[in-house]
Design an enzyme around this catalytic site. Structure first.
Site, PDB file in Angstrom:
ATOM      1  N   CYS A  91       0.806  -1.222   0.000  1.00  0.00           N
ATOM      2  CA  CYS A  91       0.000   0.000   0.000  1.00  0.00           C
ATOM      3  C   CYS A  91       0.838   1.271   0.000  1.00  0.00           C
ATOM      4  O   CYS A  91       0.334   2.337  -0.347  1.00  0.00           O
ATOM      5  CB  CYS A  91      -0.947   0.013   1.201  1.00  0.00           C
ATOM      6  SG  CYS A  91      -2.170  -1.309   1.181  1.00  0.00           S
ATOM      7  N   HIS A 335      -9.340   3.443  -1.611  1.00  0.00           N
ATOM      8  CA  HIS A 335      -7.945   3.057  -1.379  1.00  0.00           C
ATOM      9  C   HIS A 335      -7.467   2.166  -2.532  1.00  0.00           C
ATOM     10  O   HIS A 335      -7.455   0.941  -2.422  1.00  0.00           O
ATOM     11  CB  HIS A 335      -7.867   2.321  -0.040  1.00  0.00           C
ATOM     12  CG  HIS A 335      -6.512   1.855   0.370  1.00  0.00           C
ATOM     13  ND1 HIS A 335      -5.336   2.244  -0.246  1.00  0.00           N
ATOM     14  CD2 HIS A 335      -6.137   0.998   1.369  1.00  0.00           C
ATOM     15  CE1 HIS A 335      -4.315   1.664   0.351  1.00  0.00           C
ATOM     16  NE2 HIS A 335      -4.763   0.895   1.331  1.00  0.00           N
TER      17      HIS A 335
END
Length: 381
Positions: A91, A335
């Site tokens: 991420c 996200h």
């Protein structure tokens, strides 16, 4: 003489920052590949800089491999002699790509376009090969850590919230506020200059008006019995890309141009079982390099993977949540894993450069496997 990559940065200027709308997986951007999403923002960032970069660096987690950055650079119409590199810090990949790009520029390279991309919708299926008589085994993600420490992100966020005393009520209230902020920001046009439309899509899909803490309180725990993390106070699964253009501060094209000077950056590892806390030491290291404190920061953008996780990080750093993600964060916007860290920097650019909201900004994100990346910038005009 080029300086070593580990030395403090003083000469890397972010002069352009663009992103796609963030789509919900399987919906309006579902037919756009990772390379196609990335090409859109790579082209836009290069156009805003006014010249082709010497290198394109993109973060990506779940794409097809084969160097997505190179495919995107070619699809964007950049000259064939522009080098390209794809990085994977899960991420944190997009923010790590920008950190790497800034350090390369500060060390003496030419202009760099850096960012990240993720298309959860078009991510290929992955299989472990057959063993003996067992058939191939499909898996959703690669290992984050050795098996004994490889905790799923949702479960680890739930355990972290419990250990740090972040209540379910506080998580739901924060998630509702993220959506409310994003809806208001979109309505007043705050995202308009940073978004590059893709296939007719020009707005983020995920933010929901009227999503209250009371409504969120109805969701059951998602990752363990009696837990506090739900689908309502967690981020979505999303598609999107973001990129910035980085110039040397001494370049003629950069002189007198509004920009963000990168003055601190760090990537740090922690125990893999609680990866959500990894941005805390990264923030401390980046702020130490920059020589700033929390009190100095005018704009703060943390990736909101889970409300409980990000609130635990705010508490650890003594940051008032009302100061961070003031136009909504990943809980509302989404996200897109490999892109999310770069989205944070685009948000800093909009607020500090386009809107003139102050001097110092901080972006930070945690990643599976127990790593965090943070970036500190200073406005220069």
């Amino acid at each position: 003489m080029p300086r070593w990559l580990g030395e403090p940065m003083t000469d890397a200027l972010i002069v352009a920052a663009r992103r796609t709308p963030i789509g919900t997986a399987g919906r309006r951007l579902a037919g756009v590949t990772a390379a196609e999403l990335a090409a859109t923002v790579v082209r836009a960032a290069a156009d805003d800089v006014g010249q082709a970069p010497s290198e394109v660096i993109l973060g990506n987690c779940m794409g097809p491999g084969g160097n997505v950055a190179r495919v995107a650079a070619l699809a964007a119409g950049l000259p064939v002699d522009v080098a390209a590199l794809t990085v994977d810090r899960q991420c944190a990949s997009g923010l790590a790509a920008i950190e790497l790009g800034a350090r390369l520029v500060s060390a003496g390279s030419g202009p760099v376009v850096a960012g990240g991309v993720e298309s959860a919708s078009t991510a290929p299926w992955r299989f472990w090969p057959p063993r003996g008589d067992s058939p191939p085994l499909r898996y959703e993600r690669a290992p984050f850590a050795p098996r004994a420490d490889d905790v799923d992100m949702g479960l680890s966020a739930d355990l972290l919230a419990q250990e740090c005393g972040v209540t379910r009520q506080r998580q739901d209230a924060y998630a509702a506020e993220s959506h409310a902020r994003a809806v208001l920001a979109a309505a007043r046009g705050e995202f308009a200059e940073e978004i590059v439309p893709v296939d007719g899509v020009a707005a983020d899909e995920r933010p929901r008006a009227g999503l209250t803490a009371e409504r969120l309180a109805r969701f059951p725990a998602a990752f363990r019995s009696g837990g506090s993390v739900t689908v309502g106070n967690s981020c979505g699964i999303n598609d999107g890309a973001a990129a910035v253009g980085i110039l040397p501060g001494s370049a003629p094209e950069a002189i007198g141009r509004p920009a963000l000077r990168v003055i601190g950056a760090a990537s740090v590892g922690v125990a893999p079982g609680r990866p959500g806390l990894a941005l805390v030491p990264a923030v401390r290291a980046a702020m130490s390099e920059a020589g700033v404190s929390v009190a100095d920061l005018d704009v703060i953008e943390f990736n909101e993977a889970f409300a409980g996780q990000v609130l635990a990080c705010y508490d650890a750093l003594a940051i008032d949540p009302s100061r961070a993600c003031t136009a909504g964060g990943a809980l509302a916007l989404g996200h897109p894993w490999g892109a999310s860290g770069a989205v944070l920097v685009v948000r800093l650019f909009t607020q500090l450069v386009r809107q003139g909201r102050g001097r110092y900004g901080l972006a930070a994100i945690a990643a599976g496997g127990g790593q965090g990346t943070a970036l500190v910038v200073e406005t220069c005009r």
